[in-house]
Structures are given as structure tokens and as C-alpha cells.
Design a protein around this motif. Structure first.
Motif, PDB file in Angstrom:
ATOM      1  N   ASP A  21      20.151  19.147 -32.560  1.00 56.58           N
ATOM      2  CA  ASP A  21      20.617  19.738 -33.810  1.00 56.58           C
ATOM      3  C   ASP A  21      21.434  20.997 -33.538  1.00 56.58           C
ATOM      4  O   ASP A  21      22.512  21.189 -34.115  1.00 56.58           O
ATOM      5  CB  ASP A  21      19.420  20.047 -34.717  1.00 56.58           C
ATOM      6  CG  ASP A  21      19.828  20.692 -36.018  1.00 56.58           C
ATOM      7  OD1 ASP A  21      20.538  20.032 -36.815  1.00 56.58           O
ATOM      8  OD2 ASP A  21      19.451  21.857 -36.258  1.00 56.58           O
ATOM      9  N   GLU A  22      20.942  21.850 -32.662  1.00 58.38           N
ATOM     10  CA  GLU A  22      21.638  23.105 -32.365  1.00 58.38           C
ATOM     11  C   GLU A  22      22.942  22.864 -31.615  1.00 58.38           C
ATOM     12  O   GLU A  22      23.951  23.508 -31.898  1.00 58.38           O
ATOM     13  CB  GLU A  22      20.730  24.040 -31.561  1.00 58.38           C
ATOM     14  CG  GLU A  22      21.236  25.458 -31.470  1.00 58.38           C
ATOM     15  CD  GLU A  22      21.268  26.199 -32.806  1.00 58.38           C
ATOM     16  OE1 GLU A  22      22.023  27.198 -32.879  1.00 58.38           O
ATOM     17  OE2 GLU A  22      20.562  25.814 -33.753  1.00 58.38           O
ATOM     18  N   LYS A  25      25.760  22.065 -33.856  1.00 59.12           N
ATOM     19  CA  LYS A  25      26.246  23.198 -34.643  1.00 59.12           C
ATOM     20  C   LYS A  25      27.303  24.010 -33.908  1.00 59.12           C
ATOM     21  O   LYS A  25      28.102  24.701 -34.533  1.00 59.12           O
ATOM     22  CB  LYS A  25      25.087  24.134 -35.009  1.00 59.12           C
ATOM     23  CG  LYS A  25      24.124  23.560 -36.015  1.00 59.12           C
ATOM     24  CD  LYS A  25      23.007  24.556 -36.279  1.00 59.12           C
ATOM     25  CE  LYS A  25      21.992  23.987 -37.256  1.00 59.12           C
ATOM     26  NZ  LYS A  25      20.893  24.947 -37.497  1.00 59.12           N
ATOM     27  N   HIS A  26      27.289  23.952 -32.570  1.00 59.52           N
ATOM     28  CA  HIS A  26      28.140  24.844 -31.782  1.00 59.52           C
ATOM     29  C   HIS A  26      29.349  24.190 -31.143  1.00 59.52           C
ATOM     30  O   HIS A  26      30.283  24.893 -30.760  1.00 59.52           O
ATOM     31  CB  HIS A  26      27.306  25.528 -30.687  1.00 59.52           C
ATOM     32  CG  HIS A  26      26.328  26.495 -31.249  1.00 59.52           C
ATOM     33  ND1 HIS A  26      26.669  27.767 -31.623  1.00 59.52           N
ATOM     34  CD2 HIS A  26      25.008  26.365 -31.544  1.00 59.52           C
ATOM     35  CE1 HIS A  26      25.607  28.384 -32.105  1.00 59.52           C
ATOM     36  NE2 HIS A  26      24.587  27.555 -32.068  1.00 59.52           N
ATOM     37  N   ARG A 117      16.625  26.553 -29.542  1.00 55.47           N
ATOM     38  CA  ARG A 117      17.934  26.796 -30.170  1.00 55.47           C
ATOM     39  C   ARG A 117      18.752  27.824 -29.379  1.00 55.47           C
ATOM     40  O   ARG A 117      19.952  27.641 -29.154  1.00 55.47           O
ATOM     41  CB  ARG A 117      17.753  27.244 -31.612  1.00 55.47           C
ATOM     42  CG  ARG A 117      17.301  26.114 -32.517  1.00 55.47           C
ATOM     43  CD  ARG A 117      17.331  26.477 -33.987  1.00 55.47           C
ATOM     44  NE  ARG A 117      16.797  25.398 -34.788  1.00 55.47           N
ATOM     45  CZ  ARG A 117      17.467  24.279 -35.120  1.00 55.47           C
ATOM     46  NH1 ARG A 117      18.720  24.119 -34.718  1.00 55.47           N
ATOM     47  NH2 ARG A 117      16.890  23.343 -35.846  1.00 55.47           N
ATOM     48  N   THR A 121      22.348  27.054 -27.299  1.00 61.71           N
ATOM     49  CA  THR A 121      23.561  27.877 -27.437  1.00 61.71           C
ATOM     50  C   THR A 121      24.008  28.381 -26.071  1.00 61.71           C
ATOM     51  O   THR A 121      25.203  28.366 -25.752  1.00 61.71           O
ATOM     52  CB  THR A 121      23.298  29.063 -28.389  1.00 61.71           C
ATOM     53  OG1 THR A 121      22.885  28.542 -29.652  1.00 61.71           O
ATOM     54  CG2 THR A 121      24.545  29.911 -28.570  1.00 61.71           C
TER      55      THR A 121
END
Length: 153
Positions: A21-22, A25-26, A117, A121
Motif C-alpha cells: 500500500d505504501e 503511494k510513492h 510504511r 518509503t
């Protein structure tokens, strides 16, 4: 870029799903997930993700128990992950959350999510934006709990 996500059934939180999921996002990256029974199985899973599935970086997610035996096994798994990095010349971001780091199940779940998370990143930055990590050098970053901050002179 392709990111490998190696996780375990032993963990009490679905850290693999959180990492995926994380990551989404990036960056727009390919993701390969490989789930194994326990954290001592992670080194070979990571090596296979790199060598057989073409991953550029791997996130190794595990949750050792709170006993001394678990701590020793986590240390052995960590050494295996370091060896896999050297054998493949690829980064493997180790994300272990020890059960005894939290006092309650709720805190354990929170910590697992936060640490996962933040390291997801880090993985994206390490491969795609290394200058983002360079800007954080010496700032006492901690994944999960509060950052330590830089040492004061």
C-alpha cells in the motif's frame, strides 16, 4: 523499478499488505510479493526475489517473538539478510518488529504499520531518490517510534 516484498505468516500483522500500500503511494513500481513461514526463511526469499524475479530492492518484513530464543533467531535471520545483500549486490531493507517492543496488541499493530510504511518509503528513496536520504543524514531518523533527532553539542 521492481520492489520485492518478503513477509511471513509468523507475523501477527499483515506487514506485506501495508508495504505494498505504501509503495503504491510513492511511486509507480512493479511489486513482487513472496510470503514464507518465518523470518529465518526471509534471506532465501529475498535472494530469489532479486535473482529470479528481477527485483531492484527488497523489503524483508518479520515479527520475532518476545523471548530470548526469538531474539537469537532474529539475529541469525538478520545475518542471512546481510549475506544475501552481499551475494546479490542489492539492498534488502530489514523491517523487524519484535513483539516485546510494544506493551499491547494495539501498540504492536501500530508500530508494525508505522515502521513498515517508513521503510517502504526508504526503499523507494534509496533506489529512485537517494538525495532524499542524503538530506536526512545525521538527523536521528527512527522508523516506527519518534525520531531521536541529531545529537546536541
Amino acid at each position: 523499478m521492481k520492489v520485492g516484498v518478503a513477509d511471513t505468516t509468523f507475523a501477527r500483522v499483515d506487514m506485506g499488505a501495508i508495504a505494498i500500500d505504501e509503495l503504491r503511494k510513492h511511486a509507480s513500481v512493479g511489486i513482487e510479493r513472496y510470503t514464507v513461514p518465518g523470518f529465518k526463511d526471509l534471506p532465501v526469499a529475498c535472494k530469489k526475489l532479486i535473482e529470479e524475479r528481477g527485483c531492484d530492492i527488497v523489503i524483508a518484513l518479520g515479527m520475532p517473538g518476545g523471548k530470548e530464543k526469538d531474539r537469537m533467531c532474529a539475529h541469525e535471520a538478520s545475518q542471512g539478510l546481510m549475506l544475501a545483500q552481499l551475494m546479490t549486490n542489492h539492498h534488502i531493507i530489514e523491517v523487524f518488529v519484535h513483539e516485546d517492543e510494544a506493551e499491547t496488541d494495539r501498540e504492536l499493530a501500530w508500530l508494525a504499520e508505522q515502521r513498515t510504511r517508513e521503510h517502504a518509503t526508504n526503499a523507494v528513496n534509496l533506489v529512485l531518490r537517494p538525495q532524499a536520504l542524503t538530506r536526512q543524514a545525521g538527523t536521528g531518523q527512527r522508523q516506527g517510534f519518534e525520531d531521536a533527532g541529531p545529537a546536541r553539542q
